[in-house]
Design an enzyme around this catalytic site. Structure first.
Site, mmCIF file in Angstrom:
data_model
loop_
_atom_site.group_PDB
_atom_site.id
_atom_site.type_symbol
_atom_site.label_atom_id
_atom_site.label_comp_id
_atom_site.label_asym_id
_atom_site.label_seq_id
_atom_site.Cartn_x
_atom_site.Cartn_y
_atom_site.Cartn_z
ATOM 1 N N SER A 1 -38.017 63.417 -70.057
ATOM 2 C CA SER A 1 -36.289 64.008 -70.391
ATOM 3 C C SER A 1 -36.839 65.026 -70.588
ATOM 4 C CB SER A 1 -36.595 62.959 -71.807
ATOM 5 O OG SER A 1 -35.751 62.089 -71.702
ATOM 6 N N LYS B 1 -33.302 70.394 -79.409
ATOM 7 C CA LYS B 1 -32.431 69.165 -79.109
ATOM 8 C C LYS B 1 -32.290 68.377 -80.566
ATOM 9 C CE LYS B 1 -33.495 64.527 -76.524
ATOM 10 N NZ LYS B 1 -35.068 64.401 -75.578
ATOM 11 N N SER C 1 -33.343 62.406 -71.368
ATOM 12 C CA SER C 1 -31.872 62.749 -72.788
ATOM 13 C C SER C 1 -31.604 64.107 -72.385
ATOM 14 C CB SER C 1 -32.256 62.109 -73.146
ATOM 15 O OG SER C 1 -34.019 62.674 -73.876
#
Ligand SMILES: [Zn+2]
Lengths: 499, 530
Positions: free
Chosen positions: B189, B90, B165
């Site tokens: 997330s 990420k 996310s």
């Protein structure tokens, strides 16, 4: 009206209410929350930084245990209470010198609370309550400069960002500039004595701020508070507060309202100036620092720190007074680490010596020698001195075998060269003749050789007495004890102690 | 184009073949890079595909494996299973010398000078870091539409969101661009996008994985964790990154269980472990607003556990309904401080605005997106003088009560809780953008787990209207190995289910000339909100 007179007049009508806030750099090898070395005062800009103290994305703080211990030690030394557990809080505000946009500090659980410090003043001892002592991090330094193209720019030096600072806040207990000065002096002395800080104001290791307000004598509520900053010496603290008291009194007398503001001290102008007007109270949005777990202060840790506390300045002064030293001598010795060390060492080497004599030697002849050399022995004595020799010198003086004038030379020579004092006394021929018979023989010879002078004395011309004593001293090559010589001359010429 | 067949392998299968010498890390890496490069136009899962660094890491891994093979079987066994296996990060995990935008304009151009703890651990293991994955800006969002670099599409339906996310991480793993990805989970997330993309996502216990080098959203809630296509792979990745790190004072000195490397290969053996297990069904997690298709799949999963010998007990977590409100105080409050450092003074996006204040307003005003600004305002307000007690302090009290609910349930002898991960399947791009609260509700079942600091895992449990549904398992602190074993057992129980063999249709329908997710979003109803 002169300044002191104006101040005295102001203080008849108004009472000054003063709180002192001290920021002190505690002595650690590394910064508060990262592994960076604490920069020396002359370090080139931005040479002591890392991702953590520059607040790069993804970095996290870790606690410097030594810094915590210094604050706990300070808390113990001021008789404060220490909570069983504390935590860190974020103090939020935006400024380019604050890389994270918040300062890690302590809000409602300081490492130390409710302590006090008692200081001696010209009006007697005053106890000043200390609200709290907590740990926080220093900010970066802004440098305003002109760029090569002439534009005004602000540069940021992050060397100091994250340096551990202890904030010590008093109750509004201080009532005069003198008390404020004495508090700052005593606190500095204490911080050095317990070895938590070098506390040098000129290097920014000790920063003093004062909140000053006046209220008409006999009334309760505090007046409008003014914060005074930028006092770069202890002397400046006293001068700035005196100035503020006069300024505020004049304003109040003139019916001028005072503003809540921050003022700076201009040492050259001898005046304070407005730095910032507080329009509303700052909202720092404190909340517990989630990156650091609460810190548990267990009893064993605290006990170990308490056991390691040295004798504190106040206790030391009391002990010296109990030894018979005047308050002044006790204060001088406690304030000067070099003299204090010598005093303790000489007393230990010569337990029978009168402490007052030791203090006189240390603050006098030895003190001069101490100031003349930067060299120190392993035990902290000046030059190459050793305590046994210094004790010997004093023992000889007290016994009347060494004159005070010669003692001064012996001390100076011993400190520089390190030769035993006894050897110096012998080589220099400083051994003093105090034996009444030996002195008597010298005096008899002098009287026999100077019949005219003897006749003058007998005729009541007493200047001739001094001449005869001088001749006897000369005959002994200065080694005779002058007091014994004088007594012998008087005795022989039939003049008693009436002079 | 290289043969993409190897991209369908699980990481543990790749590990076996690398050791057997039947495939090289270079071949695996080439195949995955090719898949990512081909598929990214349609998905926008990757912000960076770092071909050069990945191939260099693959060569190093191949050398390590060759040296180990020469040293004998013990040396080969001592290699971490992830040696030579591609992994995506990420884009809030720092990699020295690489970008780290956290999905934000304000970190545009910033180059990190140091590796995150998880990056170091992955390098130590010999994993191949393939690149950086898209995300909601500063991990604030549940759809990956709040990225300054455009939305990510869901491989199961390119007109739908992947969740967020960590939507880029979930989409890339689901689309077989990488077998594994690192995500972060502050309120769901990792688990929610894993659910919406039909993969496994684990949020570890708070303190299990160091946050050093992870761009912070909400420090007391953030955790780093794995996204994978099966439980065994998730366990391998967790094993690689977990453990105490002195640079994160909140990382715990709890040993990393070696069982993570030994989950059963056999479906039957895994399923058999369910006998005697007690699973709690928290009634507050099955509430109005949940899509019927989601509830049906979760109830099916519960029935499958029961059929395999697990005991299902009803439990109550009575303070669940206050979780969302408490979360939206605590997380924005911490974020409001964590994001204060982005001021344009030292790095990243900077806009001059006259004086200091003007420059702050200009840099932050143009650098942050609307959701981040909304949360900074929420958090700043909640911490303001006069409001602190009513909001922040009260939220912390609620947090304690929520933690107490879980403690009570586990103390009563429940091994784990079973619940939906998300009340919804993936929704169309843009559908919830105009309604932040509707978006926030998609994390209602995951964020209490963050408030309590517990581990939670989402595993696929079938489809609803052709879209994946996630089953959430929640355990006591430090029970990740147990949760992964339960997840593995559920895989064993459902090994024969037809939905297990389905793949995202996007894998075969990717049109290199087709629209990007951003173009699709504009064309959809509600697309004008972007
Ligand atoms: Zn540093």
């Amino acid at each position: 009206m002169s300044a002191p007179a104006a101040r005295a007049a102001a203080l008849e009508r108004y009472e000054a209410v003063i709180g002192i806030e001290v920021h002190c750099q505690v002595r650690t090898a590394s910064k508060m929350f990262c592994a960076c070395a604490v920069p020396p005062p002359d370090a080139a800009p931005n040479t002591h930084t890392c991702p953590v103290c520059l607040a790069l994305p993804g970095t996290l703080p870790t606690i410097n245990r030594a810094a915590v211990e210094h604050v706990l030690t300070t808390g113990l030394a001021i008789g404060a209470s220490v909570p069983p557990a504390t935590r860190w809080d974020r103090k939020n505000y935006f400024y380019p010198d604050l890389p994270k946009g918040y300062q890690i500090s302590q809000y409602d659980l300081p490492l130390a609370a409710n302590g006090s410090l008692t200081v001696e003043t010209s009006e007697g001892p005053v106890t000043i309550g200390i609200t709290r002592a907590h740990l926080e991090e220093d900010t970066a330094k802004l440098i305003h400069a002109a760029a090569p193209d002439g534009r005004r720019v602000s540069l940021v030096d992050f060397n100091r960002a994250g340096v551990p600072l202890m904030e010590i806040v008093t109750e509004p207990d201080v009532r005069s500039a003198e008390q404020a000065r004495r508090y700052a002096e005593e606190l500095r002395l204490l911080l050095r004595a317990i070895d938590v800080s070098d506390a040098e104001m000129e290097n920014g290791q000790l920063r003093v701020e004062a909140n000053v307000s006046l209220r008409p004598r006999g009334t309760g509520p505090f007046g409008t508070r003014v914060e005074v900053k930028n006092m770069n010496s202890i002397r400046a603290v006293e001068r700035a507060i005196d100035f503020e008291i006069e300024r505020q009194a004049a304003a109040l007398d003139g019916g001028e309202p005072l503003r809540q503001e921050t003022r700076g001290w201009d040492d050259a102008a001898g005046a304070t100036y407005v730095m910032r007007v507080k329009e509303s109270s700052d909202d720092y949005r404190y909340f517990p620092e989630p990156d650091l777990p609460p810190l548990v202060i267990d009893a064993a840790w605290l006990a170990a720190l308490r056991a390691a506390l040295p004798e504190l300045p106040a206790a030391r002064r009391a002990r010296y007074r109990a030894l018979g030293l005047p308050a002044y001598d006790a204060a001088v010795l406690v304030n000067d680490e070099g003299m204090r060390v010598a005093f303790e060492a000489i007393l230990a080497a010569g337990p029978g010596l009168p402490p007052k004599e030791v203090a006189n030697l240390v603050t006098g002849d030895y003190g001069r020698a101490l100031n003349e050399t930067a060299e120190r022995t392993a035990s902290g004595l000046a030059g190459r001195a050793d305590a046994a020799s210094l004790a010997h010198v004093l023992g000889e003086v007290v016994a009347g075998r060494l004159s005070r004038a010669n003692a001064k030379e012996v001390v100076a020579e011993h400190v520089v060269g390190g030769r035993p004092a006894a050897a110096v006394i012998a080589e220099r021929g400083f051994a003093q003749i105090s034996d009444a018979d030996a002195v008597g023989r010298i005096v008899d010879a002098v009287l026999a050789a100077n019949p005219a002078a003897v006749a003058d004395v007998r005729a009541g011309r007493s200047q001739a007495l001094g001449f005869l004593v001088g001749q006897a001293m000369k005959a002994s090559r200065g080694q005779a004890n002058a007091a014994v010589v004088q007594a012998a001359v008087r005795e022989r010429l039939g003049r008693g102690g009436d002079g | 184009m290289p043969d993409l067949a190897s991209t369908r392998l699980a990481a543990h299968e790749m590990a076996a073949r690398l050791r057997a010498g039947s495939v090289s890390s270079r071949e695996l890496t080439e195949a995955h890079l090719a898949a990512a490069e081909a598929g990214n136009h349609a998905l926008n899962a990757w912000l960076v595909i770092d071909r050069d660094a990945a191939l260099a890491a693959a060569a190093a891994a191949d050398a390590r494996i060759a040296a180990a093979r020469a040293d004998g079987s013990a040396a080969l066994a001592a290699l971490h299973p992830l040696c030579g296996v591609p992994v995506g990060l990420k884009d809030l995990v720092t990699v020295s010398g690489g970008q780290c935008t956290a999905g934000s304009r304000i970190l545009d151009g910033y180059v990190a000078p140091f590796d995150a703890h998880v990056t170091e651990r992955l390098r130590d293991a010999g994993a191949v870091i393939a690149g950086k994955l898209n995300m909601d800006e500063f991990a604030m969002g549940s759809s990956t539409e709040h990225s300054a670099y455009g939305p990510t599409a869901n491989p199961w339906d390119l007109e739908r969101v992947p969740g967020g996310s960590s939507g880029g991480s979930a989409a890339a793993v689901a689309a077989r661009h990488v077998p594994l990805a690192i995500g972060t989970d502050t309120g769901g997330s990792i688990r929610q996008p894993a659910a919406l993309c039909g993969i496994v996502g684990l949020k570890p216990t708070y303190g299990r994985v160091s946050r050093y080098g992870i761009v912070a959203f909400a420090s007391s809630l953030d955790q780093v964790g794995p996204l994978a296509r099966d439980a065994r792979d998730a366990a391998l990745l967790l094993h690689a990154i977990a453990g105490r790190d002195r640079r994160d004072a909140t990382s715990a000195p709890v040993p990393v269980p070696e069982e993570l490397l030994a989950l059963p290969a056999s479906d039957d053996e895994a399923a058999a472990s369910l006998r005697g297990v007690r699973l709690g069904l928290p009634r507050e997690y099955f509430v109005a607003g949940m899509e019927p298709g989601v509830e049906a799949r979760v109830r099916d999963a519960v029935a499958a556990f029961e059929a395999a010998g697990a005991t299902i007990v009803d439990v109550s977590l009575p303070h669940t309904e206050y979780g969302l409100a408490a979360y939206y105080i605590v997380a924005p409050a911490e974020a409001s401080a964590n994001l204060a450092r982005y001021d344009g003074v030292r790095y990243g996006h900077a806009v001059r605005g006259g004086d200091v204040l003007g420059s702050y307003l200009a840099s932050r005003g143009t650098g942050f997106g609307p959701e981040v600004k909304r949360r900074i305002m929420l958090g700043t307000y909640a911490l303001s003088a006069g409001y602190y007690d009513a909001y922040y302090l009260k939220a912390q009290k609620v947090r304690t009560l929520i933690k107490g609910d879980f403690d009570t349930a586990f103390a009563a002898g429940v091994d784990a809780l079973v619940a939906p991960t998300s009340p919804f399947v993936a929704w169309p791009l843009g559908a919830k953008l105009a309604d932040p609260v509707a978006m926030y509700l998609s994390d209602a079942c995951t964020l209490p787990v963050n408030l309590a600091g517990l581990p939670g895992i989402s595993v696929p449990c079938g489809l609803s209207d052709g879209l994946p549904v996630g089953l959430q398992l929640i355990g006591p602190a430090w029970s990740e190995a147990r949760l992964l074993a339960l997840a593995r057992a559920y895989e064993g129980v459902t090994a024969g289910a037809p939905w297990r063999r389905l793949e995202p249709p996007g894998l075969v329908a990717i049109d290199p000339a087709g629209p990007t997710p951003a173009r699709r979003a504009i064309a959809l109803p509600g697309g004008h909100h972007r």
